[in-house]
Design an enzyme around this catalytic site. Sequence first.
Site, PDB file in Angstrom:
ATOM      1  N   GLY A  99       0.803  -1.222   0.000  1.00  0.00           N
ATOM      2  CA  GLY A  99       0.000   0.000   0.000  1.00  0.00           C
ATOM      3  C   GLY A  99       0.833   1.268   0.000  1.00  0.00           C
ATOM      4  O   GLY A  99       0.324   2.351  -0.278  1.00  0.00           O
ATOM      5  N   ASP A 151       7.073   0.276   2.629  1.00  0.00           N
ATOM      6  CA  ASP A 151       8.315   0.975   2.293  1.00  0.00           C
ATOM      7  C   ASP A 151       8.035   2.411   1.866  1.00  0.00           C
ATOM      8  O   ASP A 151       6.894   2.821   1.675  1.00  0.00           O
ATOM      9  CB  ASP A 151       9.019   0.221   1.161  1.00  0.00           C
ATOM     10  CG  ASP A 151       8.130   0.104  -0.079  1.00  0.00           C
ATOM     11  OD1 ASP A 151       6.890   0.079   0.068  1.00  0.00           O
ATOM     12  OD2 ASP A 151       8.668   0.049  -1.192  1.00  0.00           O
ATOM     13  N   GLY A 220      11.068   1.177  -6.217  1.00  0.00           N
ATOM     14  CA  GLY A 220      11.463   2.532  -6.593  1.00  0.00           C
ATOM     15  C   GLY A 220      11.813   2.708  -8.051  1.00  0.00           C
ATOM     16  O   GLY A 220      12.363   3.727  -8.449  1.00  0.00           O
ATOM     17  N   ASP A 270       5.673  -7.762 -11.949  1.00  0.00           N
ATOM     18  CA  ASP A 270       4.235  -7.458 -11.955  1.00  0.00           C
ATOM     19  C   ASP A 270       4.042  -6.174 -12.738  1.00  0.00           C
ATOM     20  O   ASP A 270       4.909  -5.284 -12.679  1.00  0.00           O
ATOM     21  CB  ASP A 270       3.698  -7.241 -10.532  1.00  0.00           C
ATOM     22  CG  ASP A 270       3.739  -5.767 -10.153  1.00  0.00           C
ATOM     23  OD1 ASP A 270       4.778  -5.314  -9.620  1.00  0.00           O
ATOM     24  OD2 ASP A 270       2.739  -5.045 -10.443  1.00  0.00           O
ATOM     25  N   CYS A 308      -0.437 -16.769 -31.791  1.00  0.00           N
ATOM     26  CA  CYS A 308      -1.050 -16.979 -30.479  1.00  0.00           C
ATOM     27  C   CYS A 308      -2.171 -18.002 -30.556  1.00  0.00           C
ATOM     28  O   CYS A 308      -2.956 -18.027 -31.498  1.00  0.00           O
ATOM     29  CB  CYS A 308      -1.607 -15.648 -29.960  1.00  0.00           C
ATOM     30  SG  CYS A 308      -2.336 -15.761 -28.311  1.00  0.00           S
ATOM     31  N   CYS A 310      -4.469 -18.398 -27.988  1.00  0.00           N
ATOM     32  CA  CYS A 310      -5.462 -18.103 -26.937  1.00  0.00           C
ATOM     33  C   CYS A 310      -6.867 -18.111 -27.532  1.00  0.00           C
ATOM     34  O   CYS A 310      -7.063 -18.054 -28.756  1.00  0.00           O
ATOM     35  CB  CYS A 310      -5.154 -16.753 -26.288  1.00  0.00           C
ATOM     36  SG  CYS A 310      -5.739 -15.317 -27.192  1.00  0.00           S
ATOM     37  N   CYS A 313      -7.586 -15.306 -30.012  1.00  0.00           N
ATOM     38  CA  CYS A 313      -6.966 -15.438 -31.334  1.00  0.00           C
ATOM     39  C   CYS A 313      -7.524 -16.610 -32.118  1.00  0.00           C
ATOM     40  O   CYS A 313      -7.528 -16.598 -33.352  1.00  0.00           O
ATOM     41  CB  CYS A 313      -5.451 -15.566 -31.179  1.00  0.00           C
ATOM     42  SG  CYS A 313      -4.716 -14.025 -30.642  1.00  0.00           S
ATOM     43  N   HIS A 339      -6.081 -12.087 -24.237  1.00  0.00           N
ATOM     44  CA  HIS A 339      -4.952 -12.217 -25.177  1.00  0.00           C
ATOM     45  C   HIS A 339      -3.669 -11.618 -24.610  1.00  0.00           C
ATOM     46  O   HIS A 339      -2.610 -12.250 -24.619  1.00  0.00           O
ATOM     47  CB  HIS A 339      -5.268 -11.547 -26.517  1.00  0.00           C
ATOM     48  CG  HIS A 339      -4.014 -11.395 -27.335  1.00  0.00           C
ATOM     49  ND1 HIS A 339      -3.396 -12.478 -27.960  1.00  0.00           N
ATOM     50  CD2 HIS A 339      -3.209 -10.331 -27.552  1.00  0.00           C
ATOM     51  CE1 HIS A 339      -2.286 -12.074 -28.542  1.00  0.00           C
ATOM     52  NE2 HIS A 339      -2.144 -10.771 -28.306  1.00  0.00           N
TER      53      HIS A 339
HETATM   54  C1  72C Z   1       4.199   0.771 -12.019  1.00  0.00           C
HETATM   55  N1  72C Z   1       5.472   0.981 -11.436  1.00  0.00           N
HETATM   56  C2  72C Z   1       5.693   0.640 -10.131  1.00  0.00           C
HETATM   57  N2  72C Z   1       4.779   0.043  -9.326  1.00  0.00           N
HETATM   58  C3  72C Z   1       5.402  -0.049  -8.115  1.00  0.00           C
HETATM   59  C4  72C Z   1       4.899  -0.539  -6.910  1.00  0.00           C
HETATM   60  C5  72C Z   1       3.476  -0.995  -6.835  1.00  0.00           C
HETATM   61  C6  72C Z   1       3.221  -2.265  -7.418  1.00  0.00           C
HETATM   62  C7  72C Z   1       1.757  -2.486  -7.138  1.00  0.00           C
HETATM   63  O1  72C Z   1       0.972  -1.374  -7.581  1.00  0.00           O
HETATM   64  C8  72C Z   1       0.239  -1.648  -8.744  1.00  0.00           C
HETATM   65  O2  72C Z   1       0.871  -1.113  -9.914  1.00  0.00           O
HETATM   66  C9  72C Z   1       0.701   0.291 -10.053  1.00  0.00           C
HETATM   67  C10 72C Z   1       0.241  -3.134  -8.842  1.00  0.00           C
HETATM   68  O3  72C Z   1      -0.992  -3.558  -8.379  1.00  0.00           O
HETATM   69  C11 72C Z   1      -0.828  -3.985  -7.033  1.00  0.00           C
HETATM   70  C12 72C Z   1      -1.720  -5.152  -6.752  1.00  0.00           C
HETATM   71  C13 72C Z   1      -1.088  -2.820  -6.129  1.00  0.00           C
HETATM   72  O4  72C Z   1       0.526  -4.366  -6.902  1.00  0.00           O
HETATM   73  C14 72C Z   1       1.244  -3.649  -7.863  1.00  0.00           C
HETATM   74  C15 72C Z   1       5.731  -0.472  -5.750  1.00  0.00           C
HETATM   75  N3  72C Z   1       5.230  -0.932  -4.546  1.00  0.00           N
HETATM   76  C16 72C Z   1       5.995  -0.812  -3.444  1.00  0.00           C
HETATM   77  N4  72C Z   1       5.526  -1.229  -2.252  1.00  0.00           N
HETATM   78  N5  72C Z   1       7.262  -0.277  -3.462  1.00  0.00           N
HETATM   79  C17 72C Z   1       7.822   0.158  -4.620  1.00  0.00           C
HETATM   80  O5  72C Z   1       8.968   0.668  -4.606  1.00  0.00           O
HETATM   81  C18 72C Z   1       7.033   0.068  -5.844  1.00  0.00           C
HETATM   82  C19 72C Z   1       7.542   0.530  -7.072  1.00  0.00           C
HETATM   83  C20 72C Z   1       6.701   0.470  -8.199  1.00  0.00           C
HETATM   84  N6  72C Z   1       6.863   0.886  -9.487  1.00  0.00           N
END
Ligand code: 72C
Length: 376
Positions: A99, A151, A220, A270, A308, A310, A313, A339
């Site tokens: 969060g 963090d 970060g 992710d 693909c 899927c 497709c 997709h």
């Molecule tokens: C897009 N670039 C990006 N996202 C970051 C995140 C969040 C990652 C989470 O936020 C969502 O993406 C926006 C995704 O959906 C959930 C489910 C919230 O998980 C993903 C980060 N989270 C933490 N705690 N610390 C970080 O330094 C950090 C760096 C990031 N850089």
Amino acid sequence: MASTTTGPLSFDLKGTDGRARRGRVTVPHGVIQTPAFMPVGTRATVKGLMPRDLKATGSEICLANTYHMDISPGPKIVKKMGGLHEFMGWDKPILTDSGGYQVFSLPKTQLDEEGVTFRFEKKGGKKVKLTPERSMQIQQDLGADIAMAFDVCVPYPCDYKNAQDAVYRTIRWLERCKEAHTRPDQALFGIVQGSSYADLRGLSAQLTMGIDLPGYAIGGLSVGEGHSIMMAMIDCTEPSMVKEKPRYLMGVGYPEDIVEAVARGVDMFDCVIPTRYARSGVAFARHGRFRVSNARYKTDKYPLDTNCSCYTCKNFTRAYLNHLINTNEILGSALMTLHNVTFYQDLMRTIRTAIEEKNFEKFRVSFLQEYLAEDK
Ligand SMILES: CNc1nc2c(CC[C@H]3O[C@@H](OC)[C@@H]4OC(C)(C)O[C@@H]43)c3nc(N)[nH]c(=O)c3cc2[nH]1
């Protein structure tokens, strides 16, 4: 094959090819083959996909978010309903973010040693404080297999002093997270910060590795710094990270970012890109991404990607998807998301095979050549 077990998480490093790693993460709800891509399901749903479709994409783990779940329905309800897996009908692994990142992107956020105070418009503008302890409590109630530490993720660019303060505060908060995290069947990951400063990245990595945990994230990044600084910061961080535990690069990214980060030793990713872009009509394919809602696709009888297999497709044309997206039909989001996530999972599977066969470098060069080719 080296196998390391830390609490509820085991990591098997099955092989390497240069700095690229082929591994396997085992947590209570199952196994994740790495390098792995984790689709984002912020509010306990990967937007536009039913769990059975998410499985069909080849996804082995999905994400949910503490901040969003705290707003609705609230962790106590999710806990009462048996936890996230029961609640969302997903019996494979889940990871929740802490969060912190979400809160920093909100206006009128106040940060102090205790935690972060922000205004919940949903709760009638009530001031709410997210602290390391509260983030741990929420994530333990939600019951994911992997929880992220609370963090301080600074925006980009960030001056050195603030980036340095954030590194030390993140470490103090990680100690508090570890102290407050008592759920034995949930793995806690630490997060390395340091913004775009090589020395702070190394310092943060060493301090974070000093706290024994099942896995570690590189945080970060993917905050607007761009590809070359992202790669440079991975190069400053990765050498200081323990080899026998998984590395998770948060929020990454485009296919070209993922391929280059795998080459630098990252195991888990992710990103909202494949799902968010799908809803706006952008499809991913071997030859790059394209906007299927453009007029040029109105009578295009081909699938999104001829390579693909899927459901989208196999059964629908670009012309039909063009129609669905341009009329904002729900099915358009569902078919495009199915997709794009399948494309990402097929890419990860190809990456894993290339590492196993020791020809990842050849794959990296040929993939980027075709994917980034100008003449699309
Ligand atoms: C897009 N670039 C990006 N996202 C970051 C995140 C969040 C990652 C989470 O936020 C969502 O993406 C926006 C995704 O959906 C959930 C489910 C919230 O998980 C993903 C980060 N989270 C933490 N705690 N610390 C970080 O330094 C950090 C760096 C990031 N850089």
